[in-house]
Write a protein that holds these residues in place. Sequence first.
Motif, PDB file in Angstrom:
ATOM      1  N   PHE A  60       1.436  32.610  25.895  1.00  0.00           N
ATOM      2  CA  PHE A  60       0.547  31.601  25.328  1.00  0.00           C
ATOM      3  C   PHE A  60       0.349  31.843  23.825  1.00  0.00           C
ATOM      4  O   PHE A  60       0.322  30.899  23.038  1.00  0.00           O
ATOM      5  CB  PHE A  60      -0.801  31.592  26.040  1.00  0.00           C
ATOM      6  N   ALA A  61       0.188  33.098  23.420  1.00  0.00           N
ATOM      7  CA  ALA A  61       0.007  33.417  22.000  1.00  0.00           C
ATOM      8  C   ALA A  61       1.227  32.943  21.204  1.00  0.00           C
ATOM      9  O   ALA A  61       1.084  32.364  20.119  1.00  0.00           O
ATOM     10  CB  ALA A  61      -0.222  34.910  21.809  1.00  0.00           C
ATOM     11  N   HIS A  62       2.400  33.168  21.736  1.00  0.00           N
ATOM     12  CA  HIS A  62       3.629  32.743  21.069  1.00  0.00           C
ATOM     13  C   HIS A  62       3.688  31.221  20.961  1.00  0.00           C
ATOM     14  O   HIS A  62       4.038  30.675  19.902  1.00  0.00           O
ATOM     15  CB  HIS A  62       4.839  33.285  21.839  1.00  0.00           C
ATOM     16  N   LEU A  63       3.323  30.533  22.022  1.00  0.00           N
ATOM     17  CA  LEU A  63       3.328  29.062  22.015  1.00  0.00           C
ATOM     18  C   LEU A  63       2.276  28.509  21.052  1.00  0.00           C
ATOM     19  O   LEU A  63       2.501  27.492  20.394  1.00  0.00           O
ATOM     20  CB  LEU A  63       3.107  28.528  23.432  1.00  0.00           C
ATOM     21  N   ARG A  64       1.122  29.191  20.946  1.00  0.00           N
ATOM     22  CA  ARG A  64       0.091  28.778  19.985  1.00  0.00           C
ATOM     23  C   ARG A  64       0.611  28.923  18.558  1.00  0.00           C
ATOM     24  O   ARG A  64       0.397  28.048  17.720  1.00  0.00           O
ATOM     25  CB  ARG A  64      -1.187  29.610  20.151  1.00  0.00           C
ATOM     26  N   GLU A  65       1.296  30.027  18.273  1.00  0.00           N
ATOM     27  CA  GLU A  65       1.862  30.252  16.939  1.00  0.00           C
ATOM     28  C   GLU A  65       2.829  29.133  16.563  1.00  0.00           C
ATOM     29  O   GLU A  65       2.937  28.776  15.391  1.00  0.00           O
ATOM     30  CB  GLU A  65       2.601  31.589  16.885  1.00  0.00           C
ATOM     31  N   GLN A  66       3.512  28.577  17.541  1.00  0.00           N
ATOM     32  CA  GLN A  66       4.472  27.507  17.299  1.00  0.00           C
ATOM     33  C   GLN A  66       3.808  26.126  17.275  1.00  0.00           C
ATOM     34  O   GLN A  66       4.476  25.135  17.017  1.00  0.00           O
ATOM     35  CB  GLN A  66       5.557  27.522  18.371  1.00  0.00           C
ATOM     36  N   GLY A  67       2.515  26.078  17.572  1.00  0.00           N
ATOM     37  CA  GLY A  67       1.786  24.816  17.564  1.00  0.00           C
ATOM     38  C   GLY A  67       2.049  23.950  18.784  1.00  0.00           C
ATOM     39  O   GLY A  67       1.718  22.768  18.792  1.00  0.00           O
ATOM     40  N   LEU A  68       2.601  24.538  19.844  1.00  0.00           N
ATOM     41  CA  LEU A  68       2.897  23.768  21.052  1.00  0.00           C
ATOM     42  C   LEU A  68       1.704  23.670  21.988  1.00  0.00           C
ATOM     43  O   LEU A  68       1.600  22.722  22.769  1.00  0.00           O
ATOM     44  CB  LEU A  68       4.094  24.368  21.797  1.00  0.00           C
ATOM     45  N   ILE A  69       0.818  24.677  21.930  1.00  0.00           N
ATOM     46  CA  ILE A  69      -0.395  24.635  22.748  1.00  0.00           C
ATOM     47  C   ILE A  69      -1.573  25.043  21.870  1.00  0.00           C
ATOM     48  O   ILE A  69      -1.392  25.596  20.781  1.00  0.00           O
ATOM     49  CB  ILE A  69      -0.317  25.536  24.003  1.00  0.00           C
ATOM     50  N   TYR A  70      -2.777  24.755  22.347  1.00  0.00           N
ATOM     51  CA  TYR A  70      -3.988  25.214  21.685  1.00  0.00           C
ATOM     52  C   TYR A  70      -4.949  25.670  22.768  1.00  0.00           C
ATOM     53  O   TYR A  70      -4.825  25.296  23.935  1.00  0.00           O
ATOM     54  CB  TYR A  70      -4.605  24.123  20.809  1.00  0.00           C
ATOM     55  N   THR A  71      -5.870  26.528  22.382  1.00  0.00           N
ATOM     56  CA  THR A  71      -6.824  27.087  23.331  1.00  0.00           C
ATOM     57  C   THR A  71      -8.234  26.805  22.846  1.00  0.00           C
ATOM     58  O   THR A  71      -8.528  26.952  21.663  1.00  0.00           O
ATOM     59  CB  THR A  71      -6.602  28.604  23.478  1.00  0.00           C
ATOM     60  N   ARG A  72      -9.074  26.364  23.758  1.00  0.00           N
ATOM     61  CA  ARG A  72     -10.499  26.145  23.495  1.00  0.00           C
ATOM     62  C   ARG A  72     -11.282  27.186  24.292  1.00  0.00           C
ATOM     63  O   ARG A  72     -11.078  27.311  25.509  1.00  0.00           O
ATOM     64  CB  ARG A  72     -10.941  24.749  23.941  1.00  0.00           C
ATOM     65  N   VAL A  73     -12.164  27.899  23.602  1.00  0.00           N
ATOM     66  CA  VAL A  73     -12.973  28.923  24.251  1.00  0.00           C
ATOM     67  C   VAL A  73     -13.730  28.303  25.415  1.00  0.00           C
ATOM     68  O   VAL A  73     -14.295  27.218  25.302  1.00  0.00           O
ATOM     69  CB  VAL A  73     -13.945  29.568  23.238  1.00  0.00           C
ATOM     70  N   ARG A  74     -13.705  28.976  26.539  1.00  0.00           N
ATOM     71  CA  ARG A  74     -14.383  28.581  27.780  1.00  0.00           C
ATOM     72  C   ARG A  74     -13.813  27.313  28.415  1.00  0.00           C
ATOM     73  O   ARG A  74     -14.345  26.840  29.408  1.00  0.00           O
ATOM     74  CB  ARG A  74     -15.893  28.462  27.584  1.00  0.00           C
ATOM     75  N   LEU A  75     -12.781  26.726  27.850  1.00  0.00           N
ATOM     76  CA  LEU A  75     -12.175  25.530  28.436  1.00  0.00           C
ATOM     77  C   LEU A  75     -10.751  25.788  28.924  1.00  0.00           C
ATOM     78  O   LEU A  75     -10.340  25.272  29.942  1.00  0.00           O
ATOM     79  CB  LEU A  75     -12.171  24.371  27.441  1.00  0.00           C
ATOM     80  N   GLY A  76      -9.989  26.544  28.172  1.00  0.00           N
ATOM     81  CA  GLY A  76      -8.629  26.849  28.579  1.00  0.00           C
ATOM     82  C   GLY A  76      -7.605  26.492  27.518  1.00  0.00           C
ATOM     83  O   GLY A  76      -7.939  26.182  26.377  1.00  0.00           O
ATOM     84  N   SER A  77      -6.340  26.513  27.918  1.00  0.00           N
ATOM     85  CA  SER A  77      -5.225  26.214  27.025  1.00  0.00           C
ATOM     86  C   SER A  77      -4.613  24.881  27.425  1.00  0.00           C
ATOM     87  O   SER A  77      -4.517  24.567  28.619  1.00  0.00           O
ATOM     88  CB  SER A  77      -4.177  27.319  27.102  1.00  0.00           C
ATOM     89  N   PHE A  78      -4.195  24.125  26.409  1.00  0.00           N
ATOM     90  CA  PHE A  78      -3.692  22.780  26.620  1.00  0.00           C
ATOM     91  C   PHE A  78      -2.442  22.552  25.786  1.00  0.00           C
ATOM     92  O   PHE A  78      -2.283  23.140  24.717  1.00  0.00           O
ATOM     93  CB  PHE A  78      -4.754  21.751  26.201  1.00  0.00           C
ATOM     94  N   VAL A  79      -1.612  21.635  26.252  1.00  0.00           N
ATOM     95  CA  VAL A  79      -0.441  21.250  25.488  1.00  0.00           C
ATOM     96  C   VAL A  79      -0.928  20.499  24.249  1.00  0.00           C
ATOM     97  O   VAL A  79      -1.789  19.640  24.335  1.00  0.00           O
ATOM     98  CB  VAL A  79       0.499  20.370  26.337  1.00  0.00           C
ATOM     99  N   GLY A  80      -0.381  20.835  23.090  1.00  0.00           N
ATOM    100  CA  GLY A  80      -0.777  20.247  21.803  1.00  0.00           C
ATOM    101  C   GLY A  80      -0.130  18.906  21.595  1.00  0.00           C
ATOM    102  O   GLY A  80       0.519  18.382  22.478  1.00  0.00           O
TER     103      GLY A  80
END
Length: 87
Positions: A60-80
């Motif tokens: 997930f960290a790698h995908l976030r770095e690429q801007g493909l996903i984002y994470t919201r605290v207490r909500l989860g990770s989502f496709v960007g």
Amino acid sequence: MVEFRNGEPQWRKDIVVWRQVSNEIRKRIKSGEYRPGHMLSQNGVSQEFGVAPNTVRKAFAHLREQGLIYTRVRLGSFVGPEPEDEE
């Protein structure tokens, strides 16, 4: 791409597992299987691929770095892409 046989992932020995998980999720995003806003559950991905939660966190960290996903605290990770904050 992760190949599944009898429901079990077949991991390549020349690529670390977290990167293989990341590559598979990226493939699913690019193909439209996972559309913008799709929630990615760390537990769900961990169970589907039979890997430890820490492996999923690295993917997930790698995908976030690429801007493909984002994470919201207490909500989860989502496709960007990450939506603009509404105020």
